[in-house]
Design a protein around this motif. Structure first.
Motif, PDB file in Angstrom:
ATOM      1  N   LEU A 123       0.812  -1.218   0.000  1.00 18.72           N
ATOM      2  CA  LEU A 123       0.000   0.000   0.000  1.00 18.72           C
ATOM      3  C   LEU A 123       0.849   1.273   0.000  1.00 18.72           C
ATOM      4  CD1 LEU A 123      -2.820  -0.957   2.532  1.00 18.72           C
ATOM      5  CD2 LEU A 123      -2.949  -0.900   0.035  1.00 18.72           C
ATOM      6  N   LYS A 124       2.072   1.189  -0.440  1.00 17.04           N
ATOM      7  CA  LYS A 124       2.977   2.338  -0.413  1.00 17.04           C
ATOM      8  C   LYS A 124       2.356   3.569  -1.065  1.00 17.04           C
ATOM      9  CE  LYS A 124       7.358   3.982  -2.338  1.00 17.04           C
ATOM     10  NZ  LYS A 124       8.551   3.618  -3.146  1.00 17.04           N
ATOM     11  N   GLU A 125       1.928   3.437  -2.309  1.00 20.21           N
ATOM     12  CA  GLU A 125       1.407   4.602  -3.041  1.00 20.21           C
ATOM     13  C   GLU A 125       0.124   5.126  -2.408  1.00 20.21           C
ATOM     14  OE1 GLU A 125       3.016   6.154  -5.323  1.00 20.21           O
ATOM     15  OE2 GLU A 125       4.641   4.680  -5.293  1.00 20.21           O
ATOM     16  N   THR A 126      -0.743   4.207  -1.986  1.00 23.23           N
ATOM     17  CA  THR A 126      -2.005   4.615  -1.361  1.00 23.23           C
ATOM     18  C   THR A 126      -1.748   5.395  -0.081  1.00 23.23           C
ATOM     19  OG1 THR A 126      -3.112   2.660  -2.256  1.00 23.23           O
ATOM     20  CG2 THR A 126      -4.199   3.805  -0.441  1.00 23.23           C
ATOM     21  N   GLU A 132      -0.305  12.842   1.872  1.00 25.25           N
ATOM     22  CA  GLU A 132      -0.247  14.112   1.146  1.00 25.25           C
ATOM     23  C   GLU A 132      -1.500  14.949   1.357  1.00 25.25           C
ATOM     24  OE1 GLU A 132       0.445  13.032  -2.876  1.00 25.25           O
ATOM     25  OE2 GLU A 132       2.559  12.487  -2.549  1.00 25.25           O
ATOM     26  N   ARG A 133      -2.622  14.283   1.614  1.00 24.83           N
ATOM     27  CA  ARG A 133      -3.882  15.009   1.821  1.00 24.83           C
ATOM     28  C   ARG A 133      -4.063  15.478   3.262  1.00 24.83           C
ATOM     29  NH1 ARG A 133      -8.836  12.305  -1.628  1.00 24.83           N
ATOM     30  NH2 ARG A 133      -7.824  12.310  -3.660  1.00 24.83           N
ATOM     31  N   ILE A 134      -3.224  14.983   4.159  1.00 24.70           N
ATOM     32  CA  ILE A 134      -3.338  15.361   5.566  1.00 24.70           C
ATOM     33  C   ILE A 134      -2.657  16.703   5.791  1.00 24.70           C
ATOM     34  CG2 ILE A 134      -2.631  14.776   7.921  1.00 24.70           C
ATOM     35  CD1 ILE A 134      -2.915  11.857   7.190  1.00 24.70           C
ATOM     36  N   GLY A 135      -3.420  17.674   6.253  1.00 23.04           N
ATOM     37  CA  GLY A 135      -2.874  18.994   6.546  1.00 23.04           C
ATOM     38  C   GLY A 135      -2.568  19.142   8.026  1.00 23.04           C
ATOM     39  N   GLU A 136      -2.220  20.353   8.416  1.00 14.96           N
ATOM     40  CA  GLU A 136      -1.886  20.627   9.802  1.00 14.96           C
ATOM     41  C   GLU A 136      -3.078  20.356  10.722  1.00 14.96           C
ATOM     42  OE1 GLU A 136       0.473  21.556  12.961  1.00 14.96           O
ATOM     43  OE2 GLU A 136       1.093  21.390  10.862  1.00 14.96           O
ATOM     44  N   LYS A 137      -4.269  20.721  10.258  1.00 11.29           N
ATOM     45  CA  LYS A 137      -5.480  20.510  11.043  1.00 11.29           C
ATOM     46  C   LYS A 137      -5.741  19.021  11.267  1.00 11.29           C
ATOM     47  CE  LYS A 137     -10.478  21.262  10.658  1.00 11.29           C
ATOM     48  NZ  LYS A 137     -11.546  21.814   9.792  1.00 11.29           N
ATOM     49  N   LYS A 191     -11.939  13.334   4.347  1.00 17.01           N
ATOM     50  CA  LYS A 191     -10.688  13.901   3.837  1.00 17.01           C
ATOM     51  C   LYS A 191     -10.150  13.092   2.664  1.00 17.01           C
ATOM     52  CE  LYS A 191      -8.869  16.898   5.267  1.00 17.01           C
ATOM     53  NZ  LYS A 191      -8.990  18.358   5.042  1.00 17.01           N
ATOM     54  N   ILE A 192     -10.322  11.774   2.715  1.00 19.50           N
ATOM     55  CA  ILE A 192      -9.808  10.914   1.640  1.00 19.50           C
ATOM     56  C   ILE A 192     -10.627  11.076   0.369  1.00 19.50           C
ATOM     57  CG2 ILE A 192      -9.529   8.510   0.919  1.00 19.50           C
ATOM     58  CD1 ILE A 192      -8.858   7.875   3.861  1.00 19.50           C
ATOM     59  N   PHE A 193     -11.967  11.073   0.507  1.00 22.79           N
ATOM     60  CA  PHE A 193     -12.821  11.142  -0.668  1.00 22.79           C
ATOM     61  C   PHE A 193     -13.014  12.573  -1.155  1.00 22.79           C
ATOM     62  CE2 PHE A 193     -14.197   7.118   1.292  1.00 22.79           C
ATOM     63  CZ  PHE A 193     -13.970   6.282   0.213  1.00 22.79           C
ATOM     64  N   GLY A 194     -12.676  13.541  -0.289  1.00 23.11           N
ATOM     65  CA  GLY A 194     -12.806  14.934  -0.694  1.00 23.11           C
ATOM     66  C   GLY A 194     -14.202  15.466  -0.460  1.00 23.11           C
ATOM     67  N   GLY A 195     -14.312  16.765  -0.536  1.00 23.19           N
ATOM     68  CA  GLY A 195     -15.597  17.410  -0.287  1.00 23.19           C
ATOM     69  C   GLY A 195     -16.631  17.115  -1.352  1.00 23.19           C
TER      70      GLY A 195
END
Length: 421
Positions: A123-126, A132-137, A191-195
């Motif tokens: 699952l490296k790429e996943t 990459e999608r995880i922000g500071e919040k 967060k994974i699937f997006g808004g």
């Protein structure tokens, strides 16, 4: 004895082949389909020898493997396309230990560790995309949940205090961990699937995070014409369906023995809601919408507020049961369900788990709380939302309320899943 030994060696070989296959597929320069099986078998043989000559054999084997990995890394650096990552190296050392543990410990645990290693490597790429999608919040939410789970929970006393001796700080905070964990799961799914999510996904994520918050958000947006009447109504309804799934999950975690009695009537309500939701979705516009921004469900303030509400509900249920019997619990269920159905669900499940409440009464209390919560959310839509949305939601919730009341009135006494056995 020899048969068991060969079985363990076969497991060691199989796990090595599994991880080696993945590394070979990724074209690892250090180790692949042949090297990893040799590493795990090396660990297994070292463990066998340690039973005769002592644990130093395993330590010497691990040191030898470490030196081999270090030498291989030095040679790799001469390659102009050298990859400084240490994933394969770490996997090699881990699989050596797994090979040894197969001989000395639990085979099931060794298999789980080996399989998990292979999955993580695959699952490296996943995993990289998720990070990459995880922000500071989002990182803050993770760290706050870690504090809630691993810092606060272990230090709380596991003793009862207060009136009726029902306030157990450890158990109360354990329920906080459960609810925050479920909400955090929904938050990161968002967060994974997006808004940008469709009707069904939007409702499911909203229900996981908070069906009440989702109801408020979509009701407000419908009034401002930011979203359609059809979309707002169905998302609110799907979120409420998921809230029933949450209730069943909470009972399964806190009082698994009671599930044979509690599940059937709640499942009947859930099936009714699924049928209504499915029919409504078929006749709705298949729209896509941007989900409103979701707040961090792992905030300490949120956790403390729920813990306080849960503690109050525990006291209220103990008082009501002592003063009014089981009838008093329904009053508490109606009041608590208006704002937080999780608290009364967990409190009732706890009473059933310790034997202070019969399961036949427990599921009724939980169902009353769920229906009360529907009334509250319907009122929120009427107060905050578009009138057309309120009419649709009121119709959908009205059918569910009628069905729920029928279940309360007509459900056969003593019915449970075990009746079919």
């Amino acid at each position: 004895m020899e048969t068991e030994l060969f079985q363990k060696l076969a497991i060691s070989l199989g796990l090595g082949l599994l991880v080696g296959l993945q590394r070979q597929h990724e074209k690892s320069e250090l180790a692949g389909i042949r090297t990893f099986p040799l590493i795990t078998l090396f660990g297994s043989v070292a463990a066998l020898l340690s039973q005769e000559f002592g644990g130093w054999v395993i330590a010497a084997g691990l040191l030898s493997l470490t030196l081999l990995v270090a030498i291989a890394n030095i040679l790799k650096r001469k390659n102009p396309h050298f990859d400084p990552g240490l994933t394969t190296e770490a996997a090699a050392l881990l699989m050596y230990v797994v090979g040894a543990y197969i001989m000395l410990g639990s085979g099931a645990v060794a298999i789980a560790i080996g399989a998990t290693t292979a999955v993580l490597l695959h699952l490296k790429e996943t995993l990289h995309r998720i990070v990459e999608r995880i922000g500071e919040k989002d990182l803050k939410a993770i760290m706050q949940f870690v504090v809630i789970l691993l810092v606060i929970l272990p230090v709380l006393p596991d003793e009862t205090y207060g009136p009726y001796e029902v306030l157990n700080p450890h158990n109360i905070w354990l329920m906080v961990v459960l609810i925050v964990g479920i909400s955090l799961l929904g938050y990161f799914a968002y967060k994974i699937f997006g808004g940008r999510a469709g009707i069904i996904l939007g409702g499911i994520l909203g229900g996981l995070i908070s069906s009440t918050a989702t109801t408020v958000s979509y009701a407000r947006r419908s009034k401002g014409a930011d979203t359609s009447v059809s979309l707002a109504a169905i998302v609110i309804f799907i979120a409420s369906i998921v809230s029933v799934v949450r209730i069943i999950t909470e009972v399964a975690v806190v009082a698994p023995a009671a599930l044979t009695v509690v599940l059937p009537p709640l499942a009947a309500l859930l099936i009714l809601m699924l049928l209504i939701g499915g029919i409504t979705y078929m006749f709705s516009n298949k729209e896509h919408d941007i989900m409103p921004a979701q707040g961090n469900p792992a905030q300490f303030k949120t956790a403390l507020v729920f813990g306080l509400i849960y503690a109050i509900v525990i006291l209220a249920t103990a008082f009501a049961k002592d003063q009014l019997g089981n009838k008093g619990l329904f009053i508490v269920a109606i009041i608590s369900g208006l704002t937080d159905v999780d608290a009364i669900t967990l409190s009732t499940a706890r009473l059933m788990n310790i034997g202070n409440l019969e399961e036949q009464s427990g599921w009724k209390v939980i169902l009353v709380a769920a229906l009360s919560n529907l009334v509250f959310k319907g009122a929120l839509v009427g107060f905050l939302g578009n009138k057309k949305v309120f009419v649709r939601v009121a119709l959908l919730f009205g059918i569910v309320l009628a069905g729920g009341l029928i279940v309360l009135w007509m459900w056969p006494a003593g019915f449970s899943i075990s009746s079919f056995k």
